[in-house]
Design an enzyme around this catalytic site. Structure first.
Site, PDB file in Angstrom:
ATOM      1  N   HIS B  53     -27.922  -4.439  -3.364  1.00 44.39           N
ATOM      2  CA  HIS B  53     -26.876  -5.274  -2.787  1.00 44.39           C
ATOM      3  C   HIS B  53     -25.518  -4.997  -3.430  1.00 44.39           C
ATOM      4  CE1 HIS B  53     -25.743  -8.863  -0.499  1.00 44.39           C
ATOM      5  NE2 HIS B  53     -24.930  -9.130  -1.497  1.00 44.39           N
ATOM      6  N   SER B  98     -23.562  -9.767   5.592  1.00 48.45           N
ATOM      7  CA  SER B  98     -24.845 -10.347   6.011  1.00 48.45           C
ATOM      8  C   SER B  98     -25.296 -11.448   5.072  1.00 48.45           C
ATOM      9  CB  SER B  98     -25.901  -9.251   6.034  1.00 48.45           C
ATOM     10  OG  SER B  98     -26.095  -8.753   4.728  1.00 48.45           O
ATOM     11  N   HIS B  99     -26.039 -12.380   5.600  1.00 47.98           N
ATOM     12  CA  HIS B  99     -26.754 -13.348   4.782  1.00 47.98           C
ATOM     13  C   HIS B  99     -28.144 -13.532   5.393  1.00 47.98           C
ATOM     14  CE1 HIS B  99     -25.552 -16.483   1.578  1.00 47.98           C
ATOM     15  NE2 HIS B  99     -25.483 -15.274   1.108  1.00 47.98           N
TER      16      HIS B  99
END
Lengths: 230, 744
Positions: B53, B98-99
């Site tokens: 990430h 994004s989540h």
């Protein structure tokens, strides 16, 4: 005509209504921080939409106890015009400047869309630009706009002509389908006894510019601009 | 030394390193850099900084291939968000992020904090956020979790965006079984700033104070970034505590306080505390500026007592920012943050040591060299297996699904094509008083406050194309975003990409990634449409099953004069409907083929980038000159669906006829998804046809607007009422049926 917009932490339609006021009145309103305890000389106080204090208690409940609200109440008592839009309406009921309460929408969902309103009272300083019975288009955007008042209050509101707007369909009928939040009697906005305080869930400042899709809201600000108080 | 400290500074073992997601090779590198074993706090920092990430370790080599420059690009990828020049001394700052994983576990908070995070990425650079968009992908409608996830995600996005008072003006939502165990929530924020007042994150100035503002630090979201870097399994529920909790009210205050502070001359650098919280923000700011940093964790405002250094550093509590201030200006900042009733604390200072030193209870709890840790963040050239090119499907070989208007009615109520009004009416899309074109069309337009110019914005991607042919699909996603902006009359300027893929350690997934990048690159170059920001979300798999490759594209353009823009609705009776662009009847990977014939086959429609540009530039010219005000790009579902959408949007019907000489069967002509096409309406078509001929753009008059029904010559009539019921009815009906999970 001098106007002020009260700004609470979490207000988010303060700029929008200031733009609409300036457009109709030719001068920018004063922006008053909630922590102030005094107001300048004014003809109109606007309590804007938003989520004051996050609306983490009941909507408007904490804002109703802000320092500035004591002064707003005092001015309202002296006849200064007070307009509460959306969260502002919730603040006015919590501050007991208007009767009743605004509960969670019957759908339990936030709703943002244009709705049709019937002008029920076209005599107030806020609504005299409209004709009685006229159907106007003004958007709503709220999760807690479900107006409720007990039977006695409701009888008085109706009997005294203090229902300013109702949600209606395109033909002016106050149907369930036209009611975006389950408000009792399709009530969208009410006036206080003296007619100098109006609370309404719909946002007139959002349809005050042809580019945004209409100008029915502007009529209210134009009418207010013409008010000259002694 | 007390017990907390002992835990924080205890030497770790390779097993603990593995639990933190570090591979044996990566842990070996940690040992080399430090010359000793790290303690737990240090390991935590390594693990998040080297997580997929934060480090982009699998994707970096590919992302470098994307074009990122243009004369109007002020700042490309690498900062918190991308910055472009939009004229008049203004800049537009935007990004999509994004989540996905948090939203699957806890849809309301996952989606809400996704919105909060992307807002911070934009206002941290000095912009006032002016619009939000979102792109959502859910599992099959009949999957037992889908309805719950749709309800929660939509409520979360609304709950956050509505409260902060930034309008949510657009996006897209679609369904596919591949997202059953791994939904996508991609949130985008667009902001506007003065072009000469952009704030960056590189720290500078030895001795300058490191300042913490916003909310207090709690124990929520610890290891969110690491979670976002691993696959899901059946135990996903157990990860719920890694999901953060959002507070949009504090975010609203933080926006106002930061913008107020930015008007003063006090900030050297600023960054939001997003994934990996205080660790990544302090580390990245120091790293970018080539500085060292010393932080006293006792000064960090905390929500709970007895938080360990490890917890403070890895917390992903929301609504927090880190700033480097000019020396001696702390009081200016303190006054502003106290006015907004937000926490403010000087927690450390910049040093010239090149090291990150953390102190807690008077002891040093971490001491790490910054450059080696950043420079040796792993970068992988992972093996990849290109997706084999599928054979094209001959339209003549595809049987008809039935009468065209019956097919139309079914498609208009199909989950992917049905109206998403139920969703966007839960978002305040009008607050700020500048939403000129509301959700539901090709692109939304927000007026640049105080001007007569607009920003057009859209988010789009067609994953079923990408899975069949990643390169064509990647190309199409960029072209579609460009087309959406063009259809409202905007000049497309730049994109942000949100790359959602499966496990990059699988060569076929890396093949999808590589293919999409290649196609995106071609389209960006051909359309002068650079990538200025983006986000990569990998490991979107559950129990070994990957999502469809989904390179979501968010795009922004300018409308030079708000007197001249277009929307999709038919506005007047009796206008000619003109189709611009070539129709071959491409049914491969179409919604028609999938939803009506149950076939996921063939190649996706190819995008001819030269024709795309020619057709689009032609259409934009017509809109800019004021010749047309109704325009819609022809996309999912093909021509007849596009016409029905225009009719429903305007409440005006149409009578249309296919040409006599068709290149393909009628159903392929009506429902094929050939690219680069637009529908426009004009009073007198002769001029437009003539101009199109001169520009080399295929043009054909399909029919006329009017009435309250859609009539297709030789195939009958369907009333707008019937179409509307089908189109508007599906989603509310689906969402209102909580007890009938599989009967929709």
């Amino acid at each position: 005509m001098k106007a002020a917009v009260i700004v609470f932490p979490g207000s988010n339609c303060d700029r929008d209504v200031a733009v609409a006021l300036e457009q109709s009145m030719g001068r920018a309103p004063a922006m008053i921080w909630h922590g102030e305890s005094e107001l300048p000389k004014l003809d109109l106080i606007v309590i804007p939409g938003g989520f004051s204090y996050g609306d983490y208690l009941r909507c408007g409940a904490m804002a109703a106890h802000s320092p500035i609200m004591r002064e707003v109440k005092a001015r309202a008592a002296k006849g200064t015009l007070v307009l509460g839009i959306c969260n502002g309406f919730q603040v006015l009921t919590e501050a007991q400047l208007l009767p009743g309460a605004l509960m969670r929408n019957a759908s339990l969902k936030f709703v943002c869309k244009d709705v049709q309103l019937k002008v029920e009272n076209a005599k107030s300083s806020f609504t005299r630009g409209y004709k009685a019975g006229q159907v106007v288009q003004i958007p709503v955007a709220h999760g807690d706009g479900n107006y409720f008042a007990d039977g006695e209050t409701l009888r008085r509101l109706k009997g005294e002509g203090r229902v300013a707007f109702r949600y209606v369909d395109a033909n002016g009928k106050a149907t369930d389908d036209a009611n975006p939040n389950g408000s009792i009697d399709n009530i969208a906005g009410i006036l206080n006894e003296k007619g100098n305080v109006l609370g309404m869930m719909p946002h007139p400042e959002r349809l005050s510019d042809p580019l945004l899709g209409g100008t029915d809201g502007r009529t209210m600000f134009e009418a207010l601009a013409k008010v000259v108080l002694a | 030394m007390n017990s907390t400290l002992a835990r924080d500074t205890a030497t770790v073992t390779p097993e603990i390193a593995a639990e933190h997601g570090l591979s044996p090779a990566e842990y070996e590198r940690v040992l080399q850099i430090l010359g000793r074993a790290p303690n737990l706090t240090e390991l935590g920092i390594f693990s998040v900084m080297w997580s997929e990430h934060c480090s982009y370790k699998s994707s970096k080599v590919w992302l470098k291939k994307l074009p990122t420059t243009a004369p109007w690009v002020i700042c490309g990828p690498g900062e918190n968000a991308g910055v472009i020049d939009i004229g008049d001394g203004l800049a537009c700052i935007f990004k999509m992020e994004s989540h996905n994983h948090p939203s699957f576990i806890e849809p309301y908070q996952g989606a809400a904090t996704g919105v909060g995070g992307i807002l911070r990425d934009v206002f941290t650079m000095g912009a006032r956020p002016v619009a939000n968009l979102n792109a959502l992908r859910f599992g099959a409608p009949d999957h037992p979790r889908t309805r719950h996830l749709v309800a929660g995600v939509v409520a979360g996005i609304g709950g956050y965006g509505n409260c902060v008072g930034v309008p949510t003006v657009g996006g897209n939502t679609a369904f596919d079984p591949s997202y059953n165990g791994n939904i996508l929530v991609n949130a985008m924020t667009v902001g506007v700033a003065d072009a000469d007042r952009i704030f960056y994150s590189a720290a500078s100035g030895v001795g300058n104070p490191v300042v913490y503002v916003g909310s207090k630090t709690g124990r929520d979201g610890i290891h969110g970034a690491t979670m976002a870097s691993a696959e899901f399994d059946e135990q996903a529920e157990a990860k719920r505590p890694t999901v953060q909790v959002g507070d949009p009210f504090t975010e609203k205050l933080l926006i106002e306080a930061c913008l107020e502070l930015m008007a003063e001359d006090v900030i050297v650098a600023i960054q939001d505390m997003g994934a990996a919280g205080l660790t990544s923000s302090s580390f990245e700011m120091a790293s970018k500026g080539g500085m060292g940093v010393e932080v006293d964790l006792d000064k960090v405002p905390v929500r709970e007592r007895a938080m360990t250094a490890y917890e403070i550093m890895l917390s992903e509590s929301q609504e927090r920012m880190l700033m480097i201030l000019k020396p001696g200006r702390e009081n200016v900042a303190r006054r502003i943050f106290e006015k907004w009733e937000l926490d403010f604390a000087v927690i450390g200072k910049l040093t010239d040591t090149g090291r990150m030193v953390l102190k807690h209870h008077g002891e040093t709890v971490a001491d790490l060299p910054i450059a080696p840790l950043a420079d040796s963040a792993p970068q992988y050239e992972r093996p990849y297996l290109p997706t084999p090119k599928p054979a094209a499907l001959d339209p003549a070989s595809v049987k008809s699904a039935g009468a065209p208007l019956d097919s139309l009615k079914t498609l208009m109520a199909a989950p992917d094509l049905a109206s998403k009004r139920w969703i966007w009416e839960q978002y305040d899309h009008m607050v700020m008083g500048d939403t000129v074109v509301r959700p539901g069309g090709d692109a939304s337009i927000v007026r640049i406050h105080g001007t007569e110019r607009g920003l057009a914005m859209t988010a789009d991607c067609t994953p079923r194309y990408c899975v069949a042919d990643p390169s064509e699909g990647g190309k199409q996603a960029v072209a579609e975003a460009w087309r959406n902006l063009t259809a409202v009359g905007a000049r497309p300027l730049a994109i942000t990409d949100n790359m959602n893929f499966g496990n990059p350690e699988k060569p076929e997934i890396m093949g999808q990634f590589a293919g999409c990048i290649e196609g995106m690159r071609d389209a960006c170059l051909a359309l002068d449409f650079p990538v200025v920001s983006g986000n990569v979300s990998l490991y979107n798999e559950t129990s070994g099953k990957a999502i469809l490759p989904t390179p979501m594209i968010g795009a922004v353009g300018t409308v030079e004069d708000l007197d001249n823009f277009a929307t999709a609705d038919f506005r007047r009776d009796g206008e000619s409907i003109v189709l611009l662009g070539e129709t071959k009847g491409h049914l491969g990977r179409s919604v028609y083929l999938r939803d009506l014939l149950g076939r996921d086959e063939g190649a996706p429609p190819p995008v001819d980038l030269a024709a795309e540009r020619r057709n689009g530039d032609f259409v934009r010219g017509l809109i800019e000159s004021g010749d047309i005000v109704t325009c819609h790009d022809v996309a999912d579902g093909g021509l007849l669906v596009a016409i029905a959408e225009m009719a429903l949007a305007g409440g005006i019907g149409a009578e249309i006829a296919a040409p006599d000489a068709l290149p393909c069967p009628l159903h392929a002509w009506l429902f094929g998804e050939d690219q680069g096409r637009y529908l426009v309406t004009v009073r007198n078509p002769e001029t437009v046809l003539q101009q199109a001929r001169e520009a080399g753009v295929p043009a054909f008059v399909l029919g006329r607007t009017g009435g309250d029904a859609l009539t297709l010559a030789g195939a009958g009539t369907i009333s707008l009422g019937e179409l509307r019921q089908a189109h508007e009815g599906w989603l509310p009906r689906y969402m209102a049926a909580p007890d009938a999970l599989t009967q929709v």
